[in-house]
Design a protein around this motif. Structure first.
Motif, PDB file in Angstrom:
ATOM      1  N   THR A 156       0.834  -1.189   0.000  1.00 28.25           N
ATOM      2  CA  THR A 156       0.000   0.000   0.000  1.00 28.25           C
ATOM      3  C   THR A 156       0.880   1.254   0.000  1.00 28.25           C
ATOM      4  OG1 THR A 156      -0.151   0.409   2.396  1.00 28.25           O
ATOM      5  CG2 THR A 156      -1.617  -1.282   1.458  1.00 28.25           C
ATOM      6  N   ASN A 157       0.204   2.389   0.000  1.00 33.69           N
ATOM      7  CA  ASN A 157       0.959   3.642   0.023  1.00 33.69           C
ATOM      8  C   ASN A 157       1.644   3.888   1.357  1.00 33.69           C
ATOM      9  OD1 ASN A 157      -1.500   4.065   1.326  1.00 33.69           O
ATOM     10  ND2 ASN A 157      -1.880   6.056   0.404  1.00 33.69           N
ATOM     11  N   GLN A 158       1.347   3.068   2.371  1.00 33.76           N
ATOM     12  CA  GLN A 158       1.973   3.247   3.671  1.00 33.76           C
ATOM     13  C   GLN A 158       2.701   1.993   4.153  1.00 33.76           C
ATOM     14  OE1 GLN A 158      -1.831   5.144   5.379  1.00 33.76           O
ATOM     15  NE2 GLN A 158      -0.212   6.267   6.453  1.00 33.76           N
ATOM     16  N   SER A 159       3.066   1.128   3.220  1.00 30.96           N
ATOM     17  CA  SER A 159       3.795  -0.082   3.593  1.00 30.96           C
ATOM     18  C   SER A 159       5.193   0.267   4.111  1.00 30.96           C
ATOM     19  CB  SER A 159       3.921  -1.017   2.390  1.00 30.96           C
ATOM     20  OG  SER A 159       2.676  -1.594   2.077  1.00 30.96           O
ATOM     21  N   THR A 160       5.713  -0.595   4.958  1.00 33.67           N
ATOM     22  CA  THR A 160       7.074  -0.409   5.465  1.00 33.67           C
ATOM     23  C   THR A 160       8.078  -1.033   4.505  1.00 33.67           C
ATOM     24  OG1 THR A 160       6.934  -2.457   6.756  1.00 33.67           O
ATOM     25  CG2 THR A 160       6.311  -0.402   7.851  1.00 33.67           C
ATOM     26  N   TYR A 161       9.275  -0.465   4.470  1.00 30.48           N
ATOM     27  CA  TYR A 161      10.310  -0.998   3.596  1.00 30.48           C
ATOM     28  C   TYR A 161      11.638  -1.049   4.349  1.00 30.48           C
ATOM     29  CZ  TYR A 161      12.152   3.726   2.972  1.00 30.48           C
ATOM     30  OH  TYR A 161      12.701   4.960   3.196  1.00 30.48           O
ATOM     31  N   GLU A 162      12.506  -1.933   3.880  1.00 26.63           N
ATOM     32  CA  GLU A 162      13.812  -2.108   4.502  1.00 26.63           C
ATOM     33  C   GLU A 162      14.865  -2.284   3.411  1.00 26.63           C
ATOM     34  OE1 GLU A 162      16.233  -5.378   7.282  1.00 26.63           O
ATOM     35  OE2 GLU A 162      14.134  -5.718   6.712  1.00 26.63           O
ATOM     36  N   GLN A 163      15.922  -1.521   3.498  1.00 25.51           N
ATOM     37  CA  GLN A 163      17.026  -1.689   2.555  1.00 25.51           C
ATOM     38  C   GLN A 163      17.762  -2.977   2.898  1.00 25.51           C
ATOM     39  OE1 GLN A 163      19.601   1.747   1.392  1.00 25.51           O
ATOM     40  NE2 GLN A 163      21.220   0.546   2.362  1.00 25.51           N
ATOM     41  N   LYS A 164      17.862  -3.880   1.924  1.00 28.27           N
ATOM     42  CA  LYS A 164      18.528  -5.158   2.155  1.00 28.27           C
ATOM     43  C   LYS A 164      20.002  -5.122   1.756  1.00 28.27           C
ATOM     44  CE  LYS A 164      16.468  -8.232   3.439  1.00 28.27           C
ATOM     45  NZ  LYS A 164      16.112  -8.616   4.832  1.00 28.27           N
ATOM     46  N   ALA A 165      20.303  -4.342   0.727  1.00 26.38           N
ATOM     47  CA  ALA A 165      21.698  -4.218   0.279  1.00 26.38           C
ATOM     48  C   ALA A 165      21.769  -3.046  -0.686  1.00 26.38           C
ATOM     49  CB  ALA A 165      22.173  -5.502  -0.408  1.00 26.38           C
ATOM     50  N   THR A 166      22.909  -2.404  -0.750  1.00 23.87           N
ATOM     51  CA  THR A 166      23.058  -1.315  -1.712  1.00 23.87           C
ATOM     52  C   THR A 166      24.519  -1.171  -2.089  1.00 23.87           C
ATOM     53  OG1 THR A 166      22.370   0.957  -2.224  1.00 23.87           O
ATOM     54  CG2 THR A 166      23.397   0.598  -0.074  1.00 23.87           C
ATOM     55  N   SER A 167      24.759  -0.852  -3.353  1.00 28.16           N
ATOM     56  CA  SER A 167      26.110  -0.652  -3.870  1.00 28.16           C
ATOM     57  C   SER A 167      25.977   0.105  -5.174  1.00 28.16           C
ATOM     58  CB  SER A 167      26.804  -2.001  -4.120  1.00 28.16           C
ATOM     59  OG  SER A 167      26.152  -2.696  -5.181  1.00 28.16           O
ATOM     60  N   GLN A 168      27.077   0.431  -5.761  1.00 28.68           N
ATOM     61  CA  GLN A 168      27.011   1.113  -7.054  1.00 28.68           C
ATOM     62  C   GLN A 168      26.340   0.233  -8.101  1.00 28.68           C
ATOM     63  OE1 GLN A 168      30.605   3.064  -8.318  1.00 28.68           O
ATOM     64  NE2 GLN A 168      30.003   3.085 -10.465  1.00 28.68           N
ATOM     65  N   GLY A 169      26.517  -1.078  -7.995  1.00 30.45           N
ATOM     66  CA  GLY A 169      26.005  -1.998  -9.010  1.00 30.45           C
ATOM     67  C   GLY A 169      24.560  -2.402  -8.835  1.00 30.45           C
ATOM     68  N   TYR A 170      24.032  -2.351  -7.596  1.00 29.74           N
ATOM     69  CA  TYR A 170      22.623  -2.705  -7.418  1.00 29.74           C
ATOM     70  C   TYR A 170      22.108  -2.172  -6.085  1.00 29.74           C
ATOM     71  CZ  TYR A 170      23.932  -6.531  -4.222  1.00 29.74           C
ATOM     72  OH  TYR A 170      24.414  -7.264  -3.161  1.00 29.74           O
ATOM     73  N   HIS A 171      20.779  -2.122  -5.997  1.00 25.87           N
ATOM     74  CA  HIS A 171      20.098  -1.711  -4.773  1.00 25.87           C
ATOM     75  C   HIS A 171      18.962  -2.689  -4.539  1.00 25.87           C
ATOM     76  CE1 HIS A 171      18.575   1.039  -1.679  1.00 25.87           C
ATOM     77  NE2 HIS A 171      17.356   0.859  -2.190  1.00 25.87           N
ATOM     78  N   ALA A 172      18.839  -3.205  -3.315  1.00 24.49           N
ATOM     79  CA  ALA A 172      17.804  -4.172  -2.969  1.00 24.49           C
ATOM     80  C   ALA A 172      16.972  -3.641  -1.808  1.00 24.49           C
ATOM     81  CB  ALA A 172      18.416  -5.519  -2.601  1.00 24.49           C
ATOM     82  N   VAL A 173      15.661  -3.721  -1.946  1.00 18.53           N
ATOM     83  CA  VAL A 173      14.764  -3.246  -0.906  1.00 18.53           C
ATOM     84  C   VAL A 173      13.647  -4.263  -0.710  1.00 18.53           C
ATOM     85  CG1 VAL A 173      13.374  -1.924  -2.559  1.00 18.53           C
ATOM     86  CG2 VAL A 173      13.349  -1.286  -0.142  1.00 18.53           C
ATOM     87  N   ALA A 174      13.284  -4.493   0.551  1.00 16.28           N
ATOM     88  CA  ALA A 174      12.170  -5.390   0.893  1.00 16.28           C
ATOM     89  C   ALA A 174      10.999  -4.545   1.373  1.00 16.28           C
ATOM     90  CB  ALA A 174      12.592  -6.378   1.971  1.00 16.28           C
ATOM     91  N   VAL A 175       9.840  -4.733   0.748  1.00 12.83           N
ATOM     92  CA  VAL A 175       8.642  -3.966   1.100  1.00 12.83           C
ATOM     93  C   VAL A 175       7.586  -4.948   1.611  1.00 12.83           C
ATOM     94  CG1 VAL A 175       6.957  -2.286   0.321  1.00 12.83           C
ATOM     95  CG2 VAL A 175       9.228  -2.353  -0.748  1.00 12.83           C
ATOM     96  N   THR A 176       7.074  -4.680   2.791  1.00 13.70           N
ATOM     97  CA  THR A 176       6.137  -5.599   3.434  1.00 13.70           C
ATOM     98  C   THR A 176       4.704  -5.127   3.236  1.00 13.70           C
ATOM     99  OG1 THR A 176       7.774  -6.210   5.101  1.00 13.70           O
ATOM    100  CG2 THR A 176       5.464  -6.682   5.606  1.00 13.70           C
ATOM    101  N   GLY A 177       3.904  -5.983   2.628  1.00 15.27           N
ATOM    102  CA  GLY A 177       2.502  -5.692   2.408  1.00 15.27           C
ATOM    103  C   GLY A 177       1.621  -6.400   3.402  1.00 15.27           C
ATOM    104  N   THR A 178       0.332  -6.432   3.109  1.00 12.16           N
ATOM    105  CA  THR A 178      -0.628  -7.036   4.033  1.00 12.16           C
ATOM    106  C   THR A 178      -0.629  -8.568   3.958  1.00 12.16           C
ATOM    107  OG1 THR A 178      -2.371  -6.843   2.359  1.00 12.16           O
ATOM    108  CG2 THR A 178      -2.129  -5.023   3.929  1.00 12.16           C
ATOM    109  N   LYS A 179      -0.018  -9.121   2.890  1.00 13.02           N
ATOM    110  CA  LYS A 179      -0.044 -10.579   2.720  1.00 13.02           C
ATOM    111  C   LYS A 179       1.345 -11.204   2.654  1.00 13.02           C
ATOM    112  CE  LYS A 179      -2.869 -12.565  -0.029  1.00 13.02           C
ATOM    113  NZ  LYS A 179      -3.535 -12.993  -1.275  1.00 13.02           N
ATOM    114  N   GLY A 180       2.370 -10.389   2.549  1.00 15.27           N
ATOM    115  CA  GLY A 180       3.711 -10.926   2.430  1.00 15.27           C
ATOM    116  C   GLY A 180       4.712  -9.834   2.144  1.00 15.27           C
ATOM    117  N   THR A 181       5.875 -10.236   1.643  1.00 20.52           N
ATOM    118  CA  THR A 181       6.946  -9.279   1.375  1.00 20.52           C
ATOM    119  C   THR A 181       7.463  -9.458  -0.045  1.00 20.52           C
ATOM    120  OG1 THR A 181       7.616  -9.215   3.695  1.00 20.52           O
ATOM    121  CG2 THR A 181       9.255  -8.510   2.081  1.00 20.52           C
ATOM    122  N   LEU A 182       7.760  -8.334  -0.682  1.00 19.82           N
ATOM    123  CA  LEU A 182       8.351  -8.309  -2.011  1.00 19.82           C
ATOM    124  C   LEU A 182       9.750  -7.732  -1.907  1.00 19.82           C
ATOM    125  CD1 LEU A 182       8.292  -8.289  -5.192  1.00 19.82           C
ATOM    126  CD2 LEU A 182       7.227  -6.038  -5.009  1.00 19.82           C
TER     127      LEU A 182
END
Length: 611
Positions: free
Chosen positions: A373-399
């Motif tokens: 949703t527009n108010q879901s929580t997110y967490e940075q999983k990894a970041t570097s010049q080559g890539y950025h990874a973020v986990a976003v938690t919804g009402t049914k699971g995480t992407l």
């Protein structure tokens, strides 16, 4: 049962559109918006063409923001020089077509967002300070010269008014000046009255669901609060093109009863994505790089609800060689993957949808399956010049969304399964959702296969455009442009004079034939006479033999055109001499005819012209 659950999820999300009166923007909203146009998208964004896509769009989107629909001063216009408030025959179609599209969208669960341009207004009849009078529901609305900000156009309008016997408002602009049209004084009781009537007309009469306010920095945010409190849109978003500090102040300025009445476009989200792509440094997406006025609203828990995120729009895209703007030139899919994974309400750009539909569909479906949703929580999983990874938690699971040229080097944690991968992006979802994901993926794959099969069935052919007028023009010009934006098929405006005529069904028709060699190709036409005036409205998307009649009726100073359905319905291949056919022939009343004379008859299920 799985298919039913998926459809129930979408029905629940869509049905909430029309049962909740939101203050500005709903909390925990899981919808996705489409910007249903791009600059000069007069063919692709016609109301009739958008309506035909309703079933497809409604499966993935909840809101469609369409071009400003009011009638302008003439010619193809995007709507940002508005003239009329209560007349809605525009460059994108007639008011009848607009109403039908909005109603169809509503029936499918899609809300239509109006592009509201009230900072300024075009002038009328060549007089810099005149506006048209319009009567709606028995009330006449007309702005006057005293409704124009005193410092409009840096004072040049005042100088002109003083020299020509007109008076302007005693109030200066409450926001930024915009040259070219008259900046309206929203402190004026008359402006206030006209704008409120217009906005209520959009919601209560035309059927719009909400507003996208253009150039809101041009007037005080308090007026947006007043207008929204009166018109009660379910959704409101403002174009406050600035840093996040200014945008937050604008959102707070729209408060009514201490609650914001409008969301805002998250420009800094767009610029974070652009910079990461252009600088080939994906760590720029990290919140640690986005501070102060550069920090996207979507990164801020206090403002996520009010963030409408995007990566491209009609103002940032590439328009032409002379208008480069600021487009994304690479990694469009990675940009959209990040957009569709993050909190905020994502707004997908129409050009991206048209070009990458079968990449975007599964991204949207994954977002909705996870329940972001527009108010879901997110967490940075990894970041570097080559890539950025973020986990976003919804009402049914995480992407987990991974973007970057080295996204393939990221290893997802246990409990996550990869479901999507493309150039510079990967999607992983909670493994517990795989059973629900599988039928969704299969459905999208089938949609793609069906569309590809339809394109493969295309047969190159010719299309002849026929036209006759009921006005008595003594010559006929065809101005032609095509789906590839080639505007020189018949040269510059007003095009080529057409002299070829053909007798069909008892009438003489001007005609021109075109080659239709690829699926989706079409031509658009304006019929005119003399040097281009008078002229007709645009006739769009012709790809088969079609007969048009120019009627002695006008909209916006242009003659209306309608298809002669009876003549168009005649199959060219079946226009045969009666003596060449010995099967059963029926007249139009259904009686069998043994010796037909010249005229229209029925053979099988087709109408046939005997000559």
């Amino acid at each position: 049962m799985k298919k039913f659950s998926f459809l129930l999820l979408f029905f629940t999300l869509h049905s909430s559109l029309f049962t909740v009166r939101a203050q500005g923007w709903p909390a925990n909203y899981g919808g996705v918006m489409l910007q249903g146009f791009y600059w000069d998208s007069f063919s692709d964004s016609r109301w009739t063409k958008l309506e035909k896509q309703a079933d497809d769009l409604a499966t993935y989107f909840d809101l469609v923001w369409i071009p400003q629909s009011g009638e302008g001063a003439g010619g193809n216009q995007m709507g940002y020089m508005p003239l009329y408030y209560f007349r809605h025959n525009s460059s994108f179609g007639t008011e009848t077509e607009l109403r039908r599209m909005i109603q169809t969208f509503r029936e499918k669960g899609l809300g239509t967002i109006a592009d509201v341009v009230i900072n300024h207004r075009d002038f009328y009849n060549g007089v810099k300070v005149n506006f048209p009078a319009e009567t709606y529901n028995g009330v006449t609305y007309q702005m006057t010269s005293t409704d124009i900000c005193r410092n409009d156009d840096g004072g040049s309008t005042l100088s002109w008014a003083n020299s020509n016997g007109y008076s302007l408002s005693s109030n200066n602009d409450t926001g930024e000046d915009w040259s070219g049209a008259r900046d309206l004084d929203h402190k004026s009781a008359n402006v206030n009255k006209c704008v409120k009537a217009y906005l209520k007309f959009l919601i209560n009469d035309l059927g719009y669901t909400g507003f996208r306010y253009d150039m809101v920095k041009g007037y005080s945010a308090s007026f947006t609060a007043d207008y929204n409190s009166t018109a009660q849109p379910q959704f409101s978003v403002g174009e406050c093109w600035d840093n996040s500090t200014t945008i937050k102040n604008w959102i707070n300025g729209t408060k009514h009863n201490n609650v914001p009445t409008s969301a805002a476009f998250d420009f800094q989200f767009r610029y974070r994505v652009r910079d990461a792509i252009n600088q080939k440094n994906w760590s720029l997406l990290s919140p640690s790089y986005a501070t102060g006025g550069n920090r996207p609203l979507a990164y801020d828990a206090d403002y996520q609800r009010w963030a409408v995120t995007f990566v491209e729009n009609h103002d940032t895209e590439y328009r032409s060689a002379s208008a480069q703007q600021d487009p994304l030139r690479t990694d469009t899919l990675a940009a959209n993957a990040y957009l569709l994974a993050m909190p905020g309400t994502p707004c997908v750009f129409y050009k991206h949808w048209l070009a990458c539909k079968y990449d975007l569909k599964p991204m949207i479906a994954a977002r909705k399956l996870v329940g972001i949703t527009n108010q879901s929580t997110y967490e940075q999983k990894a970041t570097s010049q080559g890539y950025h990874a973020v986990a976003v938690t919804g009402t049914k699971g995480t992407l987990i969304c991974v973007v970057g040229n080295k996204a393939n080097t990221y290893s997802a944690p246990a409990g996550f399964t990869q479901i999507l991968a493309g150039k510079s992006y990967y999607y992983y979802i909670s493994s517990s959702l795989l059973a629900e994901w599988q039928p969704i993926a299969e459905r999208i794959a089938q949609e793609k296969a069906d569309e590809e099969a339809a394109q493969a069935d295309f047969t190159p052919h010719t299309a002849t455009v026929y036209v006759r007028d009921e006005i008595g023009w003594n010559r006929m010009n065809f101005y032609i442009w095509d789906s590839n934006n080639n505007t020189q098929l018949n040269g510059n405006w007003p095009g080529k004079q057409i002299t070829a005529t053909k007798e069909v069904n008892g009438y003489s028709w001007y005609y021109q034939t075109f080659d239709i060699n690829t699926a989706g190709y079409f031509v658009n036409i304006v019929f005119s006479t003399g040097s281009g005036s008078p002229q007709t409205i645009d006739v769009n998307e012709v790809s088969k033999d079609t007969y048009f009649i120019i009627r002695n009726q006008q909209a916006g100073g242009k003659y209306l055109v309608e298809v002669d359905e009876e003549t168009t319905g005649l199959s060219e291949e079946l226009r045969v001499k009666s003596e060449e056919y010995d099967g059963a022939i029926y007249d139009l009343t259904g009686r069998r005819v043994s010796n037909p004379t010249k005229g229209i008859y029925i053979i099988g299920t087709k109408k046939v012209l005997f000559r």
